[in-house]
Write a protein that holds these residues in place. Sequence first.
Motif, short mmCIF file in Angstrom:
data_model
loop_
_atom_site.label_atom_id
_atom_site.label_comp_id
_atom_site.label_asym_id
_atom_site.label_seq_id
_atom_site.Cartn_x
_atom_site.Cartn_y
_atom_site.Cartn_z
N ASN A 170 0.79 -1.21 0.00
CA ASN A 170 0.00 0.00 0.00
C ASN A 170 0.84 1.28 0.00
O ASN A 170 0.43 2.30 0.53
CB ASN A 170 -0.93 0.00 1.21
CG ASN A 170 -2.19 0.74 0.89
OD1 ASN A 170 -2.42 1.11 -0.26
ND2 ASN A 170 -3.02 0.97 1.88
N THR A 172 2.31 4.47 -1.66
CA THR A 172 2.13 5.36 -2.81
C THR A 172 3.49 5.80 -3.33
O THR A 172 4.39 6.10 -2.55
CB THR A 172 1.32 6.59 -2.37
OG1 THR A 172 0.07 6.15 -1.88
CG2 THR A 172 1.12 7.55 -3.52
N SER A 273 -0.81 5.19 -6.83
CA SER A 273 -1.30 4.85 -5.51
C SER A 273 -2.11 3.55 -5.55
O SER A 273 -3.16 3.48 -6.17
CB SER A 273 -2.17 6.01 -5.02
OG SER A 273 -3.16 5.56 -4.16
N SER A 275 -3.90 2.28 -3.39
CA SER A 275 -5.20 2.29 -2.71
C SER A 275 -6.32 2.70 -3.66
O SER A 275 -7.49 2.66 -3.30
CB SER A 275 -5.17 3.20 -1.49
OG SER A 275 -4.80 4.48 -1.87
N THR A 276 -5.94 3.04 -4.90
CA THR A 276 -6.96 3.28 -5.92
C THR A 276 -7.85 2.05 -6.12
O THR A 276 -8.91 2.16 -6.72
CB THR A 276 -6.27 3.64 -7.25
OG1 THR A 276 -5.26 4.58 -6.98
CG2 THR A 276 -7.24 4.26 -8.23
N LYS C 10 -13.78 13.23 2.65
CA LYS C 10 -13.57 11.87 2.11
C LYS C 10 -14.88 11.27 1.62
O LYS C 10 -14.93 10.66 0.56
CB LYS C 10 -12.98 10.97 3.20
CG LYS C 10 -11.55 11.31 3.53
CD LYS C 10 -11.00 10.29 4.51
CE LYS C 10 -9.70 10.82 5.13
NZ LYS C 10 -9.19 9.93 6.17
N GLY C 44 -11.27 6.56 0.48
CA GLY C 44 -10.21 6.11 -0.43
C GLY C 44 -10.48 6.50 -1.87
O GLY C 44 -9.66 6.23 -2.75
N HIS C 46 -9.94 8.54 -4.39
CA HIS C 46 -9.00 9.60 -4.71
C HIS C 46 -9.44 10.38 -5.94
O HIS C 46 -9.36 11.60 -5.99
CB HIS C 46 -7.63 8.95 -4.91
CG HIS C 46 -6.58 9.86 -5.44
ND1 HIS C 46 -6.09 10.91 -4.70
CD2 HIS C 46 -5.92 9.87 -6.62
CE1 HIS C 46 -5.16 11.54 -5.42
NE2 HIS C 46 -5.04 10.93 -6.59
N SER C 69 -8.15 11.64 0.92
CA SER C 69 -8.31 10.19 0.97
C SER C 69 -6.97 9.50 0.79
O SER C 69 -6.71 8.47 1.38
CB SER C 69 -9.23 9.73 -0.16
OG SER C 69 -10.56 9.72 0.26
N ASP C 70 -6.16 10.06 -0.08
CA ASP C 70 -4.84 9.50 -0.30
C ASP C 70 -3.84 10.64 -0.08
O ASP C 70 -3.68 11.51 -0.93
CB ASP C 70 -4.73 8.93 -1.71
CG ASP C 70 -3.41 8.20 -1.90
OD1 ASP C 70 -2.38 8.67 -1.38
OD2 ASP C 70 -3.42 7.15 -2.57
N PRO C 143 -6.07 2.39 4.86
CA PRO C 143 -5.82 3.83 4.69
C PRO C 143 -5.11 4.42 5.91
O PRO C 143 -5.05 3.78 6.96
CB PRO C 143 -7.22 4.41 4.52
CG PRO C 143 -8.16 3.40 5.10
CD PRO C 143 -7.49 2.07 4.94
N THR C 144 -4.57 5.61 5.74
CA THR C 144 -3.71 6.20 6.77
C THR C 144 -4.33 6.25 8.17
O THR C 144 -3.68 5.87 9.14
CB THR C 144 -3.33 7.65 6.38
OG1 THR C 144 -3.46 7.77 5.00
CG2 THR C 144 -1.96 7.99 6.83
#
Lengths: 353, 353, 316, 257, 257
Positions: A170, A172, A273, A275-276, C10, C44, C46, C69-70, C143-144
């Motif tokens: 994950n 980017t 990225s 996470s797309t 988001k 997420g 983006h 989101s990213d 995700p973060t």
Amino acid sequence: MSQPQEFEKVLTGSVTTVAQFEDHKSGLKRLQHFLHSSPAMVPLIVLLALILFFGIAKGEKFFSAYTLTLIMQQVAVVGILAAAQTLVVLTAGIDLAIGVIMVLSFVIMGNMVVSYGMPAGVALIAGFLVAGFCGWVNGFLVSKLKLPPFIVTLGTWNIIMAICLIYSENATMREADVTAATPWLHIFGISFKIGPAVVTLGVLAMIGLYVVLWYMLNYTAFGRHIYAVGDDPDAAELAGIRTSKVLTATYTLAGLIAGLAAWVSIGRNGSISPSTVVTDFNLQAITAAVIGGISLFGGRGSILGVLFGTLIVGVMSMGLNMLNADPQWKVLLTGVLIIGAVAIDQWIRKVSG
Amino acid sequence: MSQPQEFEKVLTGSVTTVAQFEDHKSGLKRLQHFLHSSPAMVPLIVLLALILFFGIAKGEKFFSAYTLTLIMQQVAVVGILAAAQTLVVLTAGIDLAIGVIMVLSFVIMGNMVVSYGMPAGVALIAGFLVAGFCGWVNGFLVSKLKLPPFIVTLGTWNIIMAICLIYSENATMREADVTAATPWLHIFGISFKIGPAVVTLGVLAMIGLYVVLWYMLNYTAFGRHIYAVGDDPDAAELAGIRTSKVLTATYTLAGLIAGLAAWVSIGRNGSISPSTVVTDFNLQAITAAVIGGISLFGGRGSILGVLFGTLIVGVMSMGLNMLNADPQWKVLLTGVLIIGAVAIDQWIRKVSG
Amino acid sequence: QEVSACLITKTDTNPFFVKMKEGAEAKAAELGVTLKAYAGKVDGDHDSQVAAIESCIADGAKGILIAASDTKAIVDAVKKAQEAGMVVIALDTPLDPAEAADATFATDNLEAGRLIGAWAAATMGDGAKDAKIGFLDLVPSQPTVDVLRDQGFMIGFGIDPKDPNVIGDEDDPRIVGHDVTNGNEEGGRKAMENLLQKDPEINVIHTINEPAAVGAYQALKAVGRENDVLIVSVDGGCPGVASVKDGQIGATSQQYPLLMAALGVEAIKKFADTGEKPQPTPGKAFFDTGVALVTDKPAAGVDSIDTAKGTELCWG
Amino acid sequence: MEPILSARGLVKRYGRVTALDHADFDLMPGEILAVIGDNGAGKSTLIKALCGAVNPDEGEIRLEGQVMNFTNPMQARNAGIETVYQNLALSPALSISDNMFLGREIRKKGLAGSVLRMLDRGAMEKRARDKLSELGLMTIQNISQAVETLSGGQRQGVAVARAAAFGSKVVIMDEPTAALGVKESRRVLELILDVKKRGIPIILISHNMPHVFEVADRVHIHRLGRRLAVINPKEHSMSDAVAYMTGAKVPEGAVAA
Amino acid sequence: MEPILSARGLVKRYGRVTALDHADFDLMPGEILAVIGDNGAGKSTLIKALCGAVNPDEGEIRLEGQVMNFTNPMQARNAGIETVYQNLALSPALSISDNMFLGREIRKKGLAGSVLRMLDRGAMEKRARDKLSELGLMTIQNISQAVETLSGGQRQGVAVARAAAFGSKVVIMDEPTAALGVKESRRVLELILDVKKRGIPIILISHNMPHVFEVADRVHIHRLGRRLAVINPKEHSMSDAVAYMTGAKVPEGAVAA
Ligand SMILES: Nc1ncnc2c1ncn2[C@@H]1O[C@H](COP(=O)(O)OP(=O)(O)OP(=O)(O)O)[C@@H](O)[C@H]1O
Ligand SMILES: Nc1ncnc2c1ncn2[C@@H]1O[C@H](COP(=O)(O)OP(=O)(O)OP(=O)(O)O)[C@@H](O)[C@H]1O
Ligand SMILES: [Mg+2]
Ligand SMILES: [Mg+2]
């Protein structure tokens, strides 16, 4: 051997000209006939109506070359995916994996140059190979094991998504890192201005792809076979088409087109990225195809319609953005517009009967 | 009037018994014939195989009445939605809105009792009415305006989702508040133990629903009409079925079933949360239906198969989870298992030819 | 001169962002700023955020407030907005690198996680050594926020998180497992049931947010263990705080979306008027809008506020 | 003389239904063999088995003396067997010329054809129109019409024209004139005689006795999933044939014919 | 005498194709009217217009003297017009008895039927089997077989049996014997004469001249989308009819017949 029956003997005198009827061509009738014989034009009319609608509502701000070309930029990736999806849908299939194939492909392209320091050419080939391979797997499972495409691609969707996340951890990749390695991956992001209009190579790639696929579907044997297989697979098989070859080739081609989408997407987003994977590309691509007049039951519809379908979705979303609607209302209006657009479409088709 | 042709005169002597062939019934042949005539049993075999597989891998932990009934609890809501989806898919349609109809329905049920202090009966009726109305709108657009179901329900999905969020202001209703108002909304959460097995009323509701729908689809005229409409709408229309009535009724019924799912869902979750709209119920429901052997092209498949399809998905997810896979690997293995399950299914069908 | 600003969140389904939007709208109305709101479709998403930034540029807005989101990938689009003369302010989550935004008003999610971790460890006392901990995370793509809260909890509890950017690489035997909840009740309940199947003795639960925590509570109640498992969470929404008061959730880290939004709108207004950009909290790369631990059972060594105070500050 | 195409002991069951029950079959070189029988006797299943569209459960098929169990219709076609199926096997949404040339499209000459693989639409439409006119189908107004919009008879004409256009080792026609008008049926019979003149043997399934007795060299009578008898149309009357196939009379020793 | 069903000036165009070109039509009470014509002449379109399956662009239709422009087949059926369509209008995946009783299912007697609305499977299957046996279709082994698995002729038998089972004001049959065998065709002709005896008029479309001339009271000749002539089969020979419909001869003043 016996003789023909009595009444069959008079046939020698029968008429031998092809039936013809006089044509009364009023202007409206001409338009009707035109729409009847080129159904891809119907979504074009809807598209123009929509542009006009927002143009009137927002004036120059919307109706500018800049905004209109911006819409093209925004839909380029989805448009390319919709083209791939269309091929699969024409065979009466569906490709839920198309979005994640693209993501896996660009993650690989990026990793090749950034992490492994490969030249751009190798990276691109690797990306396309993986994308094509994923497509081939779908095609193989659909055509040889005769599994339903929905299930096959739902399965590979999950598998490819997981591989993508696990493989990339994950992480980017930043634009700067990619650019430092090679400018080639960003080539589709290059834009040039024609007056206020901004055209990127990515947009040109999308349009070019549609032209090529349109040619392929209508003017080559393979294209006609795609339609035949989707229309009635049993009849196609009996008529002497190797349906399983056509299916495998179609899914593989869809994968390769997802590879192109990956490349264009890198150009548009700069960074890469993983996470797309969560983005709902499938639904967007299928929506564009259906709005463009492709039947989910296969074998019917024109790929040019899908280009207009993609743009319809893009115009809607940009138009609603500019109308200053709150996001929740925007969702609501999107729903209304989707139904409205297709209702008008259906109505025109009916009238042009 | 002329006479029959010469050769037709001998027909008086023709045989008048129905053709019959001797039957050689070995055990295997019997099984084959059984599977051939009851295709819903195929997913059952896959389900049992899967339970056996995980049972062997994890031993008693998996193979316990407790675990197996827990799986039933987990799939109850999706199972009910899958039943609704199945009805629509049998008519060659698709209902992307089914999940959000459920959410809107439970938000309304909750608001009626919590915010407006209505009695539970009124709240439930309101919830079911709204759910049925949403379904009716889908049915109306599909049957009267003849729009593609995919587009119609994509549109209403957006619209209902937005209405749900705007109306509820995204406010979660807590279990305590609902319980304070009435115990009726939580009735499907009531569970009782039979030995180690835990059965909730929600699970019973799901099973009951499947039995009722199975009866309806196979033993009532309406059920046969659903199949006929999905199989070949033109033929059904010509044969004298009011296809548009059948379609409207089917979508409305699907909406009402979503209302039931809403009630069951309140029982399971306790609290009522509008943000459930984002959960991917559609894909889960369609997946269960397809694994259960329903054709997305309409008119083919048995609803009992869908019950097994739902359980197959539930068993997979529980089994993988007990195998200690981390979430990303679970996604990957789910993909593999989905394809595997349907491949086995297809293989059994082929062998039982 | 008319000042217009964009708010990009988001999603528009998560109550947190809905409140953030309401806060921003209220402040904007007060300051006479026109605010346009945008949101991604799912956490997420983006692409929708990039499209939103482009719409803002086309629209000629003065500034953008964004909950990215990213956080890495959005940087390129942000740069374009800045080149078009806008001020870009990150809300909720800092960009990566944080300096890419002109200013950041955010929760320190790592700190939020750390607080509940420390509280859980302190509350258990000696029991913490052989605790059995379950993690109810957000989604498989990590995700973060998901990573920061999860890993923050570990740090607070005294678990070695190994790579703090990755969930799942830890080897502490006290961890029973991770599962994903999609941040809602249904997912929370199912994930809890799953973890209980792995180990019925589980006694500490980290949850990504309060809906997931409430779902987990339901699952525990169904097996009669609701009273001997410690559930901690993050968010501080009003229903969440009420759940803390009821004792369903042991403690939650409260964040302040209304404050972030208000500060953001003010900053844009100020930038439009004077060209001046806001300063970060000293020692951090961003302006921390703060987190507070809400619990009615304060533990030694961990600062907290009680639920009365928490209810006062909660956001919806 | 060796049969060019023969089958022995073919069995095909579908669940509880038996379609072929140890059926035999022989086609001699250069002959027109008619296959007649009641509805549901198994005629179509028999010829589908011969050309690979159905895989029989038991039995063997020989082409020119060699065992050849086709598993799909492409193999049969490549071996030179061309078939008009009873259900026509047309793609409804495709045009008439697309259907006629499906799988054997004509490409443009020159670069456009070899590199761009461009189809020669014009040539295909012209040939399609010619073939249909040969069959006397003069009512088709628009050659690029989708097949699904054709009348029942026009559709059958397209299928027959397709098989006739690509003459080969064996031509099989399953009720080619069922939906055709008087004129069109006659043309199809002429076409069958034409094909025979080219030395290609033909299997003709038909319920039209006068037609069968007019063109056939031998008549295979199918009943209850098996070959009941093969008769010579010059030695037997139509009444005999009908009586045999409906079970009104039992033929004596005719199988050897 | 007033025609029971009549049409004047029907026009139907599909894009560039003209299917009906100002066609007229008359059906007298109690008669058997045969409609003949080349493939693609517009016969099926004509009868589809009569029974609401196609909406004509122009023209009017009268049932018992009243203008009745049906917009869907249900209306025609409710008005008493029962039709066997050329494409059969069967649901492929449903069983034979399901198809026969589609839209007119038989329910169980008693509570099971009235409250639970339970279908009487047994009764429907029995009646379906009887009707098929009446038609001489003895080769159907399994009455709950899906229609798509039937042979071409068996399928047609099901469609004919369905229309015959629900006699009404007008019965229309579009090529009911096209796929049928000798025996089955004969039974259909007998059935048509039976229906006539019950006083119900019948429209029979067929390409089989001997059959047409055997049963028809009048013959409507359709050519190029319009009615060319109506002849009396006792006064004209088959050769005449064929010559008219193929354009080899032009009838004189026959329209008045
Ligand atoms: N897929 C199938 N499943 C079940 N039964 C089948 C299937 N295909 C054919 N049959 C049965 O096999 C038998 C033979 O069918 P076939 O089509 O060969 O008959 P036919 O002789 O060609 O009849 P026709 O003259 O009506 O065309 C019929 O009873 C039919 O119902
Ligand atoms: N939906 C349609 N679109 C375009 N053309 C059509 C359509 N339906 C029918 N036609 C055309 O109308 C004409 C008349 O067709 P119709 O089916 O009425 O013929 P028919 O007389 O019944 O022929 P047959 O004896 O072969 O059944 C044909 O040329 C056909 O191609
Ligand atoms: Mg046949
Ligand atoms: Mg016809």
